[in-house]
Design an enzyme around this catalytic site. Structure first.
Site, mmCIF file in Angstrom:
data_model
loop_
_atom_site.group_PDB
_atom_site.id
_atom_site.type_symbol
_atom_site.label_atom_id
_atom_site.label_comp_id
_atom_site.label_asym_id
_atom_site.label_seq_id
_atom_site.Cartn_x
_atom_site.Cartn_y
_atom_site.Cartn_z
ATOM 1 N N LYS A 14 16.379 10.698 4.332
ATOM 2 C CA LYS A 14 16.824 10.647 2.931
ATOM 3 C C LYS A 14 16.373 9.347 2.265
ATOM 4 O O LYS A 14 15.827 9.360 1.167
ATOM 5 C CB LYS A 14 18.366 10.764 2.848
ATOM 6 C CG LYS A 14 18.919 12.042 3.456
ATOM 7 C CD LYS A 14 20.425 12.126 3.342
ATOM 8 C CE LYS A 14 21.184 11.085 4.129
ATOM 9 N NZ LYS A 14 21.081 11.201 5.601
ATOM 10 N N ARG A 57 29.033 13.974 0.427
ATOM 11 C CA ARG A 57 28.988 14.459 1.804
ATOM 12 C C ARG A 57 30.310 15.029 2.277
ATOM 13 O O ARG A 57 30.465 15.258 3.496
ATOM 14 C CB ARG A 57 28.418 13.403 2.754
ATOM 15 C CG ARG A 57 29.157 12.142 2.849
ATOM 16 C CD ARG A 57 28.219 10.995 3.130
ATOM 17 N NE ARG A 57 27.769 10.813 4.470
ATOM 18 C CZ ARG A 57 26.735 10.021 4.789
ATOM 19 N NH1 ARG A 57 26.036 9.412 3.863
ATOM 20 N NH2 ARG A 57 26.387 9.849 6.011
ATOM 21 N N ARG A 105 20.533 -1.264 12.796
ATOM 22 C CA ARG A 105 21.797 -1.056 12.094
ATOM 23 C C ARG A 105 22.921 -0.924 13.121
ATOM 24 O O ARG A 105 22.719 -0.349 14.184
ATOM 25 C CB ARG A 105 21.715 0.220 11.239
ATOM 26 C CG ARG A 105 21.536 -0.081 9.764
ATOM 27 C CD ARG A 105 21.224 1.124 8.944
ATOM 28 N NE ARG A 105 22.199 2.206 8.998
ATOM 29 C CZ ARG A 105 22.144 3.304 8.231
ATOM 30 N NH1 ARG A 105 21.169 3.435 7.350
ATOM 31 N NH2 ARG A 105 23.037 4.248 8.336
HETATM 32 P P1 AP5 Z 1 15.846 7.216 6.987
HETATM 33 O O1 AP5 Z 1 14.998 7.507 5.806
HETATM 34 O O2 AP5 Z 1 16.453 5.882 7.111
HETATM 35 O O3 AP5 Z 1 16.929 8.385 7.164
HETATM 36 P P2 AP5 Z 1 18.308 8.628 6.416
HETATM 37 O O4 AP5 Z 1 18.456 10.104 6.261
HETATM 38 O O5 AP5 Z 1 18.399 7.782 5.193
HETATM 39 O O6 AP5 Z 1 19.290 8.139 7.558
HETATM 40 P P3 AP5 Z 1 20.638 7.285 7.435
HETATM 41 O O7 AP5 Z 1 20.959 6.840 8.832
HETATM 42 O O8 AP5 Z 1 20.532 6.238 6.383
HETATM 43 O O9 AP5 Z 1 21.619 8.415 6.988
HETATM 44 P P4 AP5 Z 1 23.142 8.358 6.971
HETATM 45 O O10 AP5 Z 1 23.465 9.498 6.088
HETATM 46 O O11 AP5 Z 1 23.776 8.378 8.309
HETATM 47 O O12 AP5 Z 1 23.456 6.890 6.451
HETATM 48 P P5 AP5 Z 1 24.078 6.325 5.121
HETATM 49 O O13 AP5 Z 1 23.525 4.993 4.914
HETATM 50 O O14 AP5 Z 1 24.045 7.317 4.032
HETATM 51 O O15 AP5 Z 1 14.938 7.518 8.282
HETATM 52 C C1 AP5 Z 1 15.439 7.299 9.585
HETATM 53 C C2 AP5 Z 1 14.304 6.791 10.484
HETATM 54 O O16 AP5 Z 1 13.317 7.797 10.606
HETATM 55 C C3 AP5 Z 1 13.576 5.538 9.917
HETATM 56 O O17 AP5 Z 1 13.196 4.732 11.012
HETATM 57 C C4 AP5 Z 1 12.335 6.129 9.224
HETATM 58 O O18 AP5 Z 1 11.248 5.227 9.233
HETATM 59 C C5 AP5 Z 1 12.057 7.373 10.076
HETATM 60 N N1 AP5 Z 1 11.530 8.503 9.310
HETATM 61 C C6 AP5 Z 1 11.945 8.899 8.074
HETATM 62 N N2 AP5 Z 1 11.270 10.005 7.696
HETATM 63 C C7 AP5 Z 1 10.431 10.308 8.723
HETATM 64 C C8 AP5 Z 1 9.481 11.354 8.949
HETATM 65 N N3 AP5 Z 1 9.261 12.320 8.035
HETATM 66 N N4 AP5 Z 1 8.805 11.360 10.135
HETATM 67 C C9 AP5 Z 1 9.037 10.408 11.064
HETATM 68 N N5 AP5 Z 1 9.892 9.392 10.909
HETATM 69 C C10 AP5 Z 1 10.602 9.347 9.755
HETATM 70 O O19 AP5 Z 1 25.640 6.209 5.530
HETATM 71 C C11 AP5 Z 1 26.041 5.263 6.505
HETATM 72 C C12 AP5 Z 1 27.563 5.276 6.590
HETATM 73 O O20 AP5 Z 1 28.129 4.876 5.319
HETATM 74 C C13 AP5 Z 1 28.217 6.642 6.885
HETATM 75 O O21 AP5 Z 1 28.276 6.907 8.281
HETATM 76 C C14 AP5 Z 1 29.610 6.444 6.255
HETATM 77 O O22 AP5 Z 1 30.428 5.662 7.084
HETATM 78 C C15 AP5 Z 1 29.305 5.625 5.000
HETATM 79 N N6 AP5 Z 1 29.030 6.470 3.825
HETATM 80 C C16 AP5 Z 1 27.870 6.511 3.089
HETATM 81 N N7 AP5 Z 1 27.968 7.412 2.091
HETATM 82 C C17 AP5 Z 1 29.200 7.970 2.203
HETATM 83 C C18 AP5 Z 1 29.875 8.998 1.482
HETATM 84 N N8 AP5 Z 1 29.291 9.642 0.455
HETATM 85 N N9 AP5 Z 1 31.129 9.337 1.882
HETATM 86 C C19 AP5 Z 1 31.744 8.696 2.901
HETATM 87 N N10 AP5 Z 1 31.158 7.719 3.638
HETATM 88 C C20 AP5 Z 1 29.892 7.364 3.286
HETATM 89 MG MG MG Z 2 19.638 6.209 4.532
#
Ligand code: AP5
Ligand code: MG
Length: 212
Positions: A14, A88, A155
């Site tokens: 994402k 989410r 992270r």
């Molecule tokens: P990346 O692009 O970083 O993936 P991502 O989907 O953004 O993964 P996240 O870990 O950020 O998602 P998340 O939903 O768990 O975290 P968030 O920060 O929202 O890519 C991942 C890896 O793969 C990278 O190394 C990249 O280089 C590689 N990659 C990407 N695309 C690729 C491809 N096509 N091919 C190969 N490699 C690729 O949330 C974190 C925490 O915050 C949650 O657990 C929760 O506690 C809290 N939080 C955030 N939002 C909310 C909400 N709305 N409600 C409640 N809690 C929330």
């Molecule tokens: Mg992310």
């Protein structure tokens, strides 16, 4: 411009996709990035959020909705929001429906095995937040950000037990959100297991077809 939601499990790509879509003029909001920034600044909100995030649990809905309302308020009447990691839960999705229209939802479809592989190899710059992947997108110099020279770190929620728990939380809390948007007819499924370039070009094609 349309308002777009990026949905998909942790590690689906994402953030990677959102950064490229910003070049198209979208206003990006990653709730995860906002929370990590609050943690880095040691604010009361950050201290609270950290207790949930380090365990892979969701931060309470009311905290997240405050962040979203404040973001939408700052952008006044502009269009072209790109939500990454929000909504989410079903209650976040219904709350969003009351404050903004969602035109297209991109669902990044990917297996659990690929998510675990990607997240275990992800590194982020502790200075500018740039993302790398030791397998698919390594930095030019080991441990150093190409953009700003900052240190690359893992992270705190990218450790195996927390990754597995985040995925379970996603299945429980966010699959209902996928179903909610599918019923509304705004969901576009994209195979996220392919290269970032392929994913990006599919998404651009979907947005252009959908957003003449
Ligand atoms: P990346 O692009 O970083 O993936 P991502 O989907 O953004 O993964 P996240 O870990 O950020 O998602 P998340 O939903 O768990 O975290 P968030 O920060 O929202 O890519 C991942 C890896 O793969 C990278 O190394 C990249 O280089 C590689 N990659 C990407 N695309 C690729 C491809 N096509 N091919 C190969 N490699 C690729 O949330 C974190 C925490 O915050 C949650 O657990 C929760 O506690 C809290 N939080 C955030 N939002 C909310 C909400 N709305 N409600 C409640 N809690 C929330
Ligand atoms: Mg992310």
């Amino acid at each position: 411009m349309k308002n777009v939601v990026l949905l998909g499990p942790p590690g689906a790509g994402k953030g990677t996709l959102a950064h490229r879509l910003q070049e198209e003029g979208f206003l990006h909001l990653s709730t995860g990035d906002v929370l990590r920034d609050e943690i880095a600044r040691g604010t009361p909100l950050g201290l609270l959020a950290k207790t949930y995030m380090d365990r892979g649990e969701l931060v309470p809905d009311e905290v997240i909705l405050d962040i979203v309302r404040s973001f939408l308020g700052r952008q006044a009447a502009q269009q072209g929001f790109l939500f990454d990691g929000f909504p989410r839960t079903s209650s976040q999705a219904t709350a969003l429906a009351q404050i903004a229209q969602v035109d297209v939802v991109i669902y990044l479809d990917i297996s659990k095995e690929e998510v675990v592989r990607r997240l275990s190899a992800r590194r982020v710059c502790e200075n500018c937040g740039a993302n790398y992947n030791l397998i698919t997108q390594p930095p030019k110099a080991a441990g150093q950000c190409d953009r700003c020279g900052g240190n690359l770190i893992q992270r705190s929620d990218d450790i195996p037990e927390v990754i597995a728990h985040r995925y379970d939380v996603y299945l429980r809390s966010s699959i209902p959100v996928v179903n909610y948007y599918e019923k509304q007819g705004v969901l576009v499924r994209v195979d996220a297991s392919r290269s970032p370039e392929r994913v990006y070009s599919d998404v651009i094609a979907a947005l252009r077809n959908d957003c003449p």
